[in-house]
Write a protein that holds these residues in place. Structure first.
Motif, PDB file in Angstrom:
ATOM      1  N   HIS A  32      15.608-100.378  19.689  1.00 55.00           N
ATOM      2  CA  HIS A  32      14.336-100.773  19.086  1.00 55.00           C
ATOM      3  C   HIS A  32      13.329-101.157  20.175  1.00 55.00           C
ATOM      4  O   HIS A  32      13.704-101.485  21.314  1.00 55.00           O
ATOM      5  N   SER A  33      12.049-101.136  19.826  1.00 55.41           N
ATOM      6  CA  SER A  33      10.985-101.435  20.784  1.00 55.41           C
ATOM      7  C   SER A  33      11.049-102.867  21.295  1.00 55.41           C
ATOM      8  O   SER A  33      10.452-103.190  22.310  1.00 55.41           O
ATOM      9  N   PHE A  34      11.785-103.724  20.597  1.00 53.76           N
ATOM     10  CA  PHE A  34      11.882-105.122  21.030  1.00 53.76           C
ATOM     11  C   PHE A  34      12.602-105.227  22.369  1.00 53.76           C
ATOM     12  O   PHE A  34      12.409-106.188  23.108  1.00 53.76           O
ATOM     13  N   THR A  35      13.418-104.256  22.687  1.00 51.54           N
ATOM     14  CA  THR A  35      14.140-104.284  23.966  1.00 51.54           C
ATOM     15  C   THR A  35      13.284-103.778  25.124  1.00 51.54           C
ATOM     16  O   THR A  35      13.716-103.814  26.271  1.00 51.54           O
ATOM     17  N   ILE A  58      16.174-110.646  24.295  1.00 49.81           N
ATOM     18  CA  ILE A  58      16.866-109.698  23.418  1.00 49.81           C
ATOM     19  C   ILE A  58      17.819-110.414  22.457  1.00 49.81           C
ATOM     20  O   ILE A  58      18.014-109.990  21.307  1.00 49.81           O
ATOM     21  N   ASP A  59      18.360-111.538  22.913  1.00 53.66           N
ATOM     22  CA  ASP A  59      19.344-112.259  22.101  1.00 53.66           C
ATOM     23  C   ASP A  59      18.644-113.144  21.075  1.00 53.66           C
ATOM     24  O   ASP A  59      18.807-114.361  21.044  1.00 53.66           O
ATOM     25  N   VAL A  60      17.850-112.532  20.230  1.00 58.77           N
ATOM     26  CA  VAL A  60      17.134-113.279  19.200  1.00 58.77           C
ATOM     27  C   VAL A  60      17.881-113.142  17.882  1.00 58.77           C
ATOM     28  O   VAL A  60      18.298-112.057  17.483  1.00 58.77           O
ATOM     29  N   LYS A  61      18.097-114.275  17.212  1.00 60.50           N
ATOM     30  CA  LYS A  61      18.765-114.283  15.918  1.00 60.50           C
ATOM     31  C   LYS A  61      17.903-115.092  14.960  1.00 60.50           C
ATOM     32  O   LYS A  61      17.640-116.281  15.209  1.00 60.50           O
ATOM     33  N   PRO A  62      17.418-114.503  13.905  1.00 58.01           N
ATOM     34  CA  PRO A  62      16.524-115.223  12.991  1.00 58.01           C
ATOM     35  C   PRO A  62      17.201-116.423  12.345  1.00 58.01           C
ATOM     36  O   PRO A  62      16.538-117.408  12.028  1.00 58.01           O
ATOM     37  N   ASN A 100       3.091-107.501  15.576  1.00 53.96           N
ATOM     38  CA  ASN A 100       2.964-107.353  17.017  1.00 53.96           C
ATOM     39  C   ASN A 100       4.270-107.778  17.683  1.00 53.96           C
ATOM     40  O   ASN A 100       4.573-108.967  17.797  1.00 53.96           O
ATOM     41  N   VAL A 101       5.049-106.805  18.108  1.00 55.09           N
ATOM     42  CA  VAL A 101       6.351-107.093  18.712  1.00 55.09           C
ATOM     43  C   VAL A 101       6.188-107.891  20.002  1.00 55.09           C
ATOM     44  O   VAL A 101       6.975-108.792  20.301  1.00 55.09           O
ATOM     45  N   GLY A 102       5.128-107.574  20.770  1.00 55.40           N
ATOM     46  CA  GLY A 102       4.933-108.273  22.037  1.00 55.40           C
ATOM     47  C   GLY A 102       4.794-109.764  21.869  1.00 55.40           C
ATOM     48  O   GLY A 102       5.257-110.545  22.712  1.00 55.40           O
ATOM     49  N   ASN A 122       2.046-100.421  29.217  1.00 52.40           N
ATOM     50  CA  ASN A 122       2.562-100.693  27.878  1.00 52.40           C
ATOM     51  C   ASN A 122       3.336 -99.483  27.358  1.00 52.40           C
ATOM     52  O   ASN A 122       2.778 -98.399  27.140  1.00 52.40           O
ATOM     53  N   TYR A 123       4.652 -99.664  27.168  1.00 49.27           N
ATOM     54  CA  TYR A 123       5.500 -98.563  26.689  1.00 49.27           C
ATOM     55  C   TYR A 123       5.163 -98.172  25.254  1.00 49.27           C
ATOM     56  O   TYR A 123       5.323 -97.007  24.872  1.00 49.27           O
ATOM     57  N   GLN A 124       4.703 -99.132  24.480  1.00 46.02           N
ATOM     58  CA  GLN A 124       4.363 -98.833  23.093  1.00 46.02           C
ATOM     59  C   GLN A 124       3.214 -97.825  23.031  1.00 46.02           C
ATOM     60  O   GLN A 124       3.231 -96.887  22.230  1.00 46.02           O
TER      61      GLN A 124
END
Length: 826
Positions: free
Chosen positions: A343-346, A296-300, A28-30, A263-265
């Motif tokens: 990607h859908s995350f944006t 958006i600035d997510v870094k694992p 679930n990206v959300g 919801n864009y998804q």
């Protein structure tokens, strides 16, 4: 706690060993965006010098997979302080492991389970998107709060929205959980109050087997409603749209909730444009400066070692943070610096929920700020109490840096405010979410819902509002009658009965018109009834008037003839004084019939009956006097009879006056006690008002008629007895015929009068007056006029006397008596 996975795989429990843990799937990206929004708020607070100076907020993050059982397990672990530490953070913790506040879950059913467990410990739970109205019950969920409006409002606004567009026959589909079931229950209740019917109401859950979805599709196929209210979460909506696409079910107008409408998804999954034109409610867009860039600035590699973010990154880019075990693995190694663009995350369509997460964290911070009495520094002495935090969160009221006011009501809910969103397809095939209205519960009732109908695009790219009803609206002039065994929206339109109207559409009853009004042909307006009375202008009234005037003229002609030949034997022998009085009374009889014609008034009603009664008594009194004189004259011819002195001219005048005065007295008593009066008869003829004269006292009316009948009967009997006297002079036979006609007319008048409707009853009465008057005039006077005008040789005293001595003496006595002379009979 967030549902980083949307569902889980089915497992078969054998009940012989400990159940295996849930095997979560459907990333679930959300939920990752929710987590980023929470981290953004925490970092913003920790870097602030105004809010909680010197205090840092910490967090622990867990995946519930959308499962209530998984959520309860995590909540108990957090409450007990013995949860499995899943972070590699080396930062020291100066407090106990027990959490003070839980942010999440995002679905209603897990929230209910979690709130039930932690409620007795007064640990606050703040959900950014659990909307079930049931969670407002503070007796069951005392520590639950949320930053999203309750479905108590959403369900009612949806029903108002459906009603606004005139849809009375709709289908409903809902998530088979507390969110869907409770929300649809409130919607159904409100819809029934607004006159909306549900053709069907079905539920499903995204993990249901395909055969259940097949049944739902069959129901939709065979339905007649063209509007579907979808009370679904966006995860369930994705499954529903996919199923509709498989069966190519298009042309339905979807009405949605905040769970999926923005919801864009879901929009990306709708390849067949089934949802184009959908309309529904959404949480107002809330922009927080800097949040989008942070999410958006997510870094694992910088995510505090959380394996959830690692799994998310690997799934998003189809890579691994380790070397592939074998060359057969079709995956590359993750670098942690992959490009997220595209990607859908944006996708920031869930920004309103991100804002809710943001406000929830800030609510906790403001409560702690007040508890710790923070100014330039905070008082960190003592252990924090969750109950104290809960009490302060309920009372906080602040504004975000964007100026949005945040507070909770007594039920732990924020103020209800929704945007009304319309899915409008663009030229490049991308859906544009257009705001076409607003609902705000804080406004007056008539201003809460505002819509811009002209900007709405409906299903199949139509500009016309779709139509969905079980039965077309009943037009004015009809009323609704429910069809047996069907909902209230299925009915028949029955035309209103005579005298009833309905002037509105879909009327359930017909209203009876006022007595002076009647329904028109369309039964939608009460029109004033036509007043019916016998008038001079209509044919019947004109004919009766002509007959009355003809009778008057005829009587005047006869009177002129008698006056012209007043000295002739036949006029003198028929008692000229009574003859002229009879002609005068007949003239009044003919003229009194005119008082019955025309609009009844107070004076005309009193005049017509009294004039009729008095003139007819005067007329019959004259005839009775004539008859009695004939009988007494022959009796006077007997030896020793002295009866002549009792029937001289004076006695004749007095008898007529006495008989008439009796009728005058009866009429005076009638007019004094209860006189006739004008009356509007509404009952005789339904669509007309009959203007007639009410009798007032029926006793007075029948007394007048009875007295006339009594005199007429007496006169008829006397004339009948004298009918065989010598014909040359005796007029008793003519009187007998005239009274026979008179009695026959008035005997037949009674049933004819009673059975005649409306103005015809008056016509019957006038006819009876004229017929009886003509009968008297013709039978008594026309034979004499015939002799006077056409047989003058017979108009002599000699011709009128018989040859036999006894009869001659009687005729001589009668002649003298009729002429008003004193005759001595030897």
């Amino acid at each position: 706690m967030f549902a980083f996975h949307g569902s889980w795989k089915d497992r078969k429990d054998t009940f012989t060993s400990k159940p295996l843990p849930l095997n979560c799937d459907s990333l679930n990206v959300g939920a990752f965006q929710f987590a980023q929004a929470m981290l953004f708020a925490i970092e913003e607070i920790n870097n602030s010098t105004d809010l909680l100076p010197g205090i840092s907020l910490g967090y622990k993050m867990y995946d519930t997979c959308g499962s209530a059982a998984r959520g309860v397990k995590v909540a108990l672990a957090l409450t007990n302080g013995n949860e499995v530490v899943s972070t590699l953070s080396k930062a020291p913790c100066t407090r106990s492991a027990q959490v003070q506040v839980i942010i999440g879950e995002t679905s209603s059913s897990p929230c209910m389970a979690i709130a039930t467990v932690i409620g007795p410990f007064h640990i606050p739970e703040i959900s950014p998107s659990a909307t079930c109205a049931c969670l407002s019950d503070k007796t069951k969920y005392p520590s639950f709060l949320r930053t999203i409006p309750s479905d108590y409002y959403q369900s009612r606004v949806l029903a108002q929205l459906v009603k606004h567009f005139g849809w009375t026959w709709v289908g409903a589909i809902r998530s088979n959980n507390d969110y869907g079931n409770n929300g649809m229950a409130i919607f159904t209740e409100t819809a029934q109050q607004l006159g909306i019917c549900l053709e069907y109401s079905v539920s499903f859950f995204r993990t249901d087997p395909p055969n259940k979805l097949q049944k739902i599709i069959d129901i939709i196929k065979h339905s007649t409603s063209k509007v579907i209210v979808a009370f679904l979460s966006y995860l369930d909506m994705d499954v529903f749209v996919y199923t509709l696409s498989l069966y190519n079910l298009t042309g339905y107008q979807l009405v949605g909730t905040e769970g999926w409408i923005f919801n864009y998804q879901t929009a990306e999954m709708d390849k067949n444009h089934i949802l184009d034109g959908a309309i529904g409610l959404s949480i107002p867009k809330g922009q927080v400066s800097g949040m989008r860039e942070f999410i958006i600035d997510v870094k694992p590699l910088n995510s505090t070692g959380n394996e959830i973010f690692t799994e998310f990154w690997e799934t998003l880019f189809n890579c691994k943070f380790r070397q592939p075990k074998s060359p057969t693995e079709n995956q590359r190694e993750c670098t942690g610096h992959e490009d997220l663009s595209g990607h859908s995350f944006t996708d920031m369509s869930l920004m309103p929920i991100f804002n809710n997460v943001y406000k929830g964290v800030y609510a906790v911070a403001h409560a702690l700020h007040n508890i710790l009495d923070c100014n330039e520094t905070c008082n960190c002495e003592g252990q924090l109490d969750p109950f104290m935090i809960l009490q302060h969160i309920r009372k906080i009221r602040f504004k975000t840096k964007e100026g949005e006011e945040v507070y909770f009501n007594e039920k732990g809910d924020p103020p209800a405010k929704y945007e009304i969103i319309n899915w409008q397809p663009t030229e490049n095939g991308v859906v544009d979410f257009v705001t076409v209205g607003l609902y705000e519960a804080s406004l007056p009732a008539d201003k809460q819902l505002s819509l811009q109908n002209n900007y709405i695009i409906w299903s199949q790219n139509s500009k016309q509002v779709p139509v969905s009803f079980c039965r077309e609206k009943c037009p004015p002039g009809t009323r609704k009658v429910l069809q047996k065994g069907k909902p209230v929206c299925c009915y028949d339109c029955i035309r209103c009965a005579e005298g009833e109207i309905s002037n509105i559409t879909d009327s359930i009853t017909c209203v009876r018109c006022q007595p002076e009004f009647w329904s028109n042909d369309r039964r939608d307006v009460c029109v004033k009834k036509e007043a019916e009375f016998l008038s001079f202008e209509e044919i019947v009234g004109a004919l009766l008037t002509a007959a009355s005037l003809f009778g008057t003229c005829m009587t005047a002609v006869v009177a002129f003839i008698f006056f012209r030949y007043r000295k002739t034997p036949i006029v003198r022998a028929n008692n000229s004084e009574l003859s002229f009085l009879l002609l005068f009374s007949l003239t009044l009889c003919f003229l009194c019939s005119l008082t019955f014609i025309g609009r009844p008034s107070e004076w005309s009603c009193m005049l017509r009956h009294t004039a009729f009664g008095i003139t007819f008594v005067l007329c019959i009194s004259c005839v009775l006097g004539k008859t009695m004189v004939v009988l007494m004259a022959f009796r006077a011819s007997l030896p020793g009879s002295n009866v002549m002195k009792w029937f001289g001219p004076t006695q004749q005048r007095l008898s007529v006056l006495a008989f008439t005065l009796i009728q005058v007295v009866i009429c005076i008593l009638w007019l004094t006690i209860s006189p006739p009066f004008p009356f509007k008869n509404f009952k005789e003829i339904k669509d007309k008002i009959i203007l007639e004269c009410a009798l007032g006292s029926t006793v007075g009316f029948w007394a007048v008629l009875g007295y006339i009948g009594l005199l007429a009967s007496f006169c008829f009997i006397l004339a009948f007895l004298a009918r065989k006297l010598p014909d040359n002079f005796n007029e008793a036979k003519f009187i007998t015929f005239s009274m026979l006609i008179f009695c026959a007319v008035w005997i037949t008048f009674i049933p004819a009068y009673v059975s005649s409707p409306g103005k015809f009853s008056v016509a019957v009465e006038i006819f009876a007056i004229l017929a009886s008057s003509f009968g008297l005039l013709i039978c008594i006077f026309i034979p004499k006029c015939y002799i006077i005008l056409l047989r003058p040789e017979n108009n002599s005293k000699k011709n009128m006397m018989g040859r036999e001595a006894p009869i001659s003496l009687a005729l001589e006595a009668l002649y003298g008596l009729q002429c008003g002379l004193f005759v001595s009979v030897q």
